[in-house]
Write a protein that holds these residues in place. Structure first.
Motif, PDB file in Angstrom:
ATOM      1  N   GLY A 262      24.843  -7.951  44.173  1.00 13.93           N
ATOM      2  CA  GLY A 262      23.506  -8.163  44.706  1.00 13.93           C
ATOM      3  C   GLY A 262      23.176  -9.641  44.820  1.00 13.93           C
ATOM      4  N   ILE A 263      22.124  -9.934  45.568  1.00 10.14           N
ATOM      5  CA  ILE A 263      21.655 -11.307  45.734  1.00 10.14           C
ATOM      6  C   ILE A 263      20.155 -11.247  46.022  1.00 10.14           C
ATOM      7  CG2 ILE A 263      21.893 -11.546  48.241  1.00 10.14           C
ATOM      8  CD1 ILE A 263      23.196 -14.263  47.730  1.00 10.14           C
ATOM      9  N   GLN A 264      19.462 -12.325  45.696  1.00 12.38           N
ATOM     10  CA  GLN A 264      18.015 -12.355  45.956  1.00 12.38           C
ATOM     11  C   GLN A 264      17.734 -13.188  47.195  1.00 12.38           C
ATOM     12  OE1 GLN A 264      14.771 -14.461  43.508  1.00 12.38           O
ATOM     13  NE2 GLN A 264      14.677 -12.354  42.754  1.00 12.38           N
ATOM     14  N   THR A 265      16.894 -12.645  48.078  1.00 15.46           N
ATOM     15  CA  THR A 265      16.489 -13.367  49.286  1.00 15.46           C
ATOM     16  C   THR A 265      15.031 -13.796  49.157  1.00 15.46           C
ATOM     17  OG1 THR A 265      15.742 -11.370  50.415  1.00 15.46           O
ATOM     18  CG2 THR A 265      18.070 -11.948  50.645  1.00 15.46           C
ATOM     19  N   MET A 266      14.562 -14.556  50.139  1.00 17.08           N
ATOM     20  CA  MET A 266      13.183 -15.043  50.094  1.00 17.08           C
ATOM     21  C   MET A 266      12.192 -13.887  50.156  1.00 17.08           C
ATOM     22  SD  MET A 266      13.820 -18.187  52.770  1.00 17.08           S
ATOM     23  CE  MET A 266      12.246 -18.999  52.551  1.00 17.08           C
ATOM     24  N   THR A 267      12.440 -12.942  51.053  1.00 19.32           N
ATOM     25  CA  THR A 267      11.515 -11.814  51.164  1.00 19.32           C
ATOM     26  C   THR A 267      11.559 -10.933  49.926  1.00 19.32           C
ATOM     27  OG1 THR A 267      13.256 -10.637  52.359  1.00 19.32           O
ATOM     28  CG2 THR A 267      11.586 -11.740  53.676  1.00 19.32           C
ATOM     29  N   ALA A 268      12.755 -10.765  49.347  1.00 18.12           N
ATOM     30  CA  ALA A 268      12.858  -9.957  48.131  1.00 18.12           C
ATOM     31  C   ALA A 268      12.118 -10.623  46.976  1.00 18.12           C
ATOM     32  CB  ALA A 268      14.329  -9.758  47.767  1.00 18.12           C
ATOM     33  N   TYR A 269      12.188 -11.962  46.903  1.00 23.01           N
ATOM     34  CA  TYR A 269      11.440 -12.663  45.852  1.00 23.01           C
ATOM     35  C   TYR A 269       9.937 -12.445  46.011  1.00 23.01           C
ATOM     36  CZ  TYR A 269       9.219 -16.317  43.177  1.00 23.01           C
ATOM     37  OH  TYR A 269       8.386 -16.978  42.301  1.00 23.01           O
ATOM     38  N   ILE A 270       9.447 -12.606  47.249  1.00 27.62           N
ATOM     39  CA  ILE A 270       8.003 -12.432  47.492  1.00 27.62           C
ATOM     40  C   ILE A 270       7.571 -11.009  47.131  1.00 27.62           C
ATOM     41  CG2 ILE A 270       6.246 -12.395  49.299  1.00 27.62           C
ATOM     42  CD1 ILE A 270       7.837 -14.592  50.728  1.00 27.62           C
ATOM     43  N   ALA A 271       8.369 -10.027  47.573  1.00 27.32           N
ATOM     44  CA  ALA A 271       7.995  -8.637  47.303  1.00 27.32           C
ATOM     45  C   ALA A 271       8.041  -8.314  45.825  1.00 27.32           C
ATOM     46  CB  ALA A 271       8.940  -7.709  48.074  1.00 27.32           C
ATOM     47  N   SER A 272       8.980  -8.896  45.094  1.00 28.75           N
ATOM     48  CA  SER A 272       9.084  -8.599  43.658  1.00 28.75           C
ATOM     49  C   SER A 272       8.005  -9.297  42.847  1.00 28.75           C
ATOM     50  CB  SER A 272      10.472  -9.014  43.148  1.00 28.75           C
ATOM     51  OG  SER A 272      10.662 -10.417  43.289  1.00 28.75           O
ATOM     52  N   ARG A 273       7.485 -10.429  43.360  1.00 27.94           N
ATOM     53  CA  ARG A 273       6.463 -11.174  42.616  1.00 27.94           C
ATOM     54  C   ARG A 273       5.044 -10.765  42.991  1.00 27.94           C
ATOM     55  NH1 ARG A 273       7.903 -13.390  37.894  1.00 27.94           N
ATOM     56  NH2 ARG A 273       9.928 -14.437  38.050  1.00 27.94           N
ATOM     57  N   ALA A 274       4.846 -10.345  44.212  1.00 28.77           N
ATOM     58  CA  ALA A 274       3.488 -10.019  44.678  1.00 28.77           C
ATOM     59  C   ALA A 274       3.095  -8.614  44.229  1.00 28.77           C
ATOM     60  CB  ALA A 274       3.417 -10.146  46.200  1.00 28.77           C
ATOM     61  N   THR A 275       3.041  -8.423  42.936  1.00 33.40           N
ATOM     62  CA  THR A 275       2.716  -7.108  42.377  1.00 33.40           C
ATOM     63  C   THR A 275       1.355  -7.075  41.705  1.00 33.40           C
ATOM     64  OG1 THR A 275       3.866  -7.720  40.334  1.00 33.40           O
ATOM     65  CG2 THR A 275       5.144  -6.561  42.023  1.00 33.40           C
ATOM     66  N   GLY A 276       0.634  -8.206  41.708  1.00 27.91           N
ATOM     67  CA  GLY A 276      -0.684  -8.249  41.086  1.00 27.91           C
ATOM     68  C   GLY A 276      -0.646  -8.516  39.599  1.00 27.91           C
ATOM     69  N   GLU A 277       0.544  -8.757  39.039  1.00 23.82           N
ATOM     70  CA  GLU A 277       0.663  -8.987  37.601  1.00 23.82           C
ATOM     71  C   GLU A 277       0.683 -10.471  37.245  1.00 23.82           C
ATOM     72  OE1 GLU A 277       4.160  -6.945  36.468  1.00 23.82           O
ATOM     73  OE2 GLU A 277       3.329  -4.940  36.791  1.00 23.82           O
ATOM     74  N   ILE A 278       0.698 -11.333  38.263  1.00 28.40           N
ATOM     75  CA  ILE A 278       0.765 -12.778  38.026  1.00 28.40           C
ATOM     76  C   ILE A 278      -0.642 -13.356  38.101  1.00 28.40           C
ATOM     77  CG2 ILE A 278       1.767 -14.938  38.830  1.00 28.40           C
ATOM     78  CD1 ILE A 278       3.986 -13.315  40.100  1.00 28.40           C
ATOM     79  N   ALA A 279      -0.954 -14.282  37.176  1.00 26.91           N
ATOM     80  CA  ALA A 279      -2.279 -14.902  37.153  1.00 26.91           C
ATOM     81  C   ALA A 279      -2.513 -15.706  38.423  1.00 26.91           C
ATOM     82  CB  ALA A 279      -2.397 -15.809  35.931  1.00 26.91           C
TER      83      ALA A 279
END
Length: 318
Positions: A262-279
């Motif tokens: 596996g590898i992480q892409t820019m869109t995958a990073y955004i989707a994994s972080r934009a979950t509402g759990e980050i301040a």
């Protein structure tokens, strides 16, 4: 005399007649107003998207050096020892895009040549809508197909290859390529069918075969539209999210390329972080907008390149 009055030809001067209606056409004005409003809404929405992406960037780059963002090779925001070098996810994105284009360009172009030059009209009327339906399938469905069926199937066919884990960069790129094949085939087919029939008939009159006409006459004449199709496909692959998130995963980004991991892409990073759990307002929160703005600029560059190619190589026929 009114503006619509025909200037008399008997006076020796040329005839001039205004094409504007003498009476106001309120229905036509209403249609023009609606069209203007829809265009204005499109411009307003695009402007709002750009502002929402770029507004947090000044605060982000006051906390994180822009030199570190664009030159470092480690990307681990939110960790105890955070690193903000964006290159690993940029490289991951381009690996998926290159793999997808390697699949989509040959298959899409060959499909377009067949539809434009070889397929009977009845076959074309069947295949072209099917391509458009394939283009409209939700990407999450394609991602699930690739994750639950395509990857296990490829591992079953090639057990000697070093498959490891559930995710695969190569399968993700292949799945994204499947998504953009209809786009490339459809746009390239339209470009080739716009080539005047007289060019084909001239080549046939000189004794050229059908294959030679297709490759030596039609494809070069439609090259601007074909290149535009390739660039549009690349833009679509750069922004693809669900397929790479499901098939390539969103693990630790690295610069190493292994199509069987596996590898992480820019869109995958955004989707994994934009979950509402980050301040909201934190550095990690702002990385979402920084990566999103960079993705927007990359896509914009692709589209500008496509426009330049079309303008430079456009052939105009009468």
């Amino acid at each position: 005399m009114s503006s619509s009055t025909v200037q008399s030809a008997w006076s020796g001067s040329s005839q001039r007649r205004s094409l504007q209606a003498e009476s106001p056409r309120y229905g036509e004005k209403l249609i023009i107003g609606i069209l203007f409003l829809t265009a204005a809404v499109s411009v307003a929405v695009t402007t709002a998207i750009v502002i929402s992406l770029f507004q947090p960037l000044p605060g982000f780059f006051q906390k994180i050096s822009i030199v570190e963002f664009f030159t470092e090779t480690e990307w681990s925001p939110g960790y105890s020892d955070p690193k903000y070098g964006v290159w690993p996810i940029v490289v991951g994105t381009f690996i998926v895009v290159i793999t997808a284009l390697t699949v989509a360009i040959p298959l899409g172009l060959l499909s377009a040549i067949y539809l434009s030059e070889y397929a009977p009209e009845r076959v074309r009327k069947t295949i072209k809508p099917m391509l458009e339906v394939l283009e409209g399938i939700p990407t999450v469905a394609t991602g699930l197909f690739a994750f639950f069926w395509l990857r296990p199937f490829l591992e079953y066919l090639t057990p000697w290859l070093p498959w490891s884990g559930l995710f695969s960069t190569g399968v993700a790129g292949f799945a994204v390529g499947l998504i953009i094949i209809p786009l490339i085939a459809s746009v390239a087919d339209d470009a080739m069918r716009s080539v005047p029939r007289s060019l084909r008939e001239g080549a046939y009159a000189l004794g050229a075969s059908k294959m030679r006409v297709a490759l030596k006459v039609v494809v070069p004449a439609a090259i601007s539209g074909i290149i535009a199709a390739f660039v549009l496909g690349a833009s679509r692959a750069v922004g693809e999210t669900m397929v790479v998130l499901l098939v390539a995963g969103a693990g630790s980004p690295t610069l190493a390329f292994n199509p069987f991991e596996g590898i992480q892409t820019m869109t995958a990073y955004i989707a994994s972080r934009a979950t509402g759990e980050i301040a909201v307002g934190s550095v990690v929160y702002d990385t979402i907008f920084a990566v999103g703005a960079l993705l927007f600029l990359i896509t914009l560059v692709f589209n500008i390149i496509a426009i330049r190619f079309v303008e430079k190589f456009r052939e105009v026929y009468e």
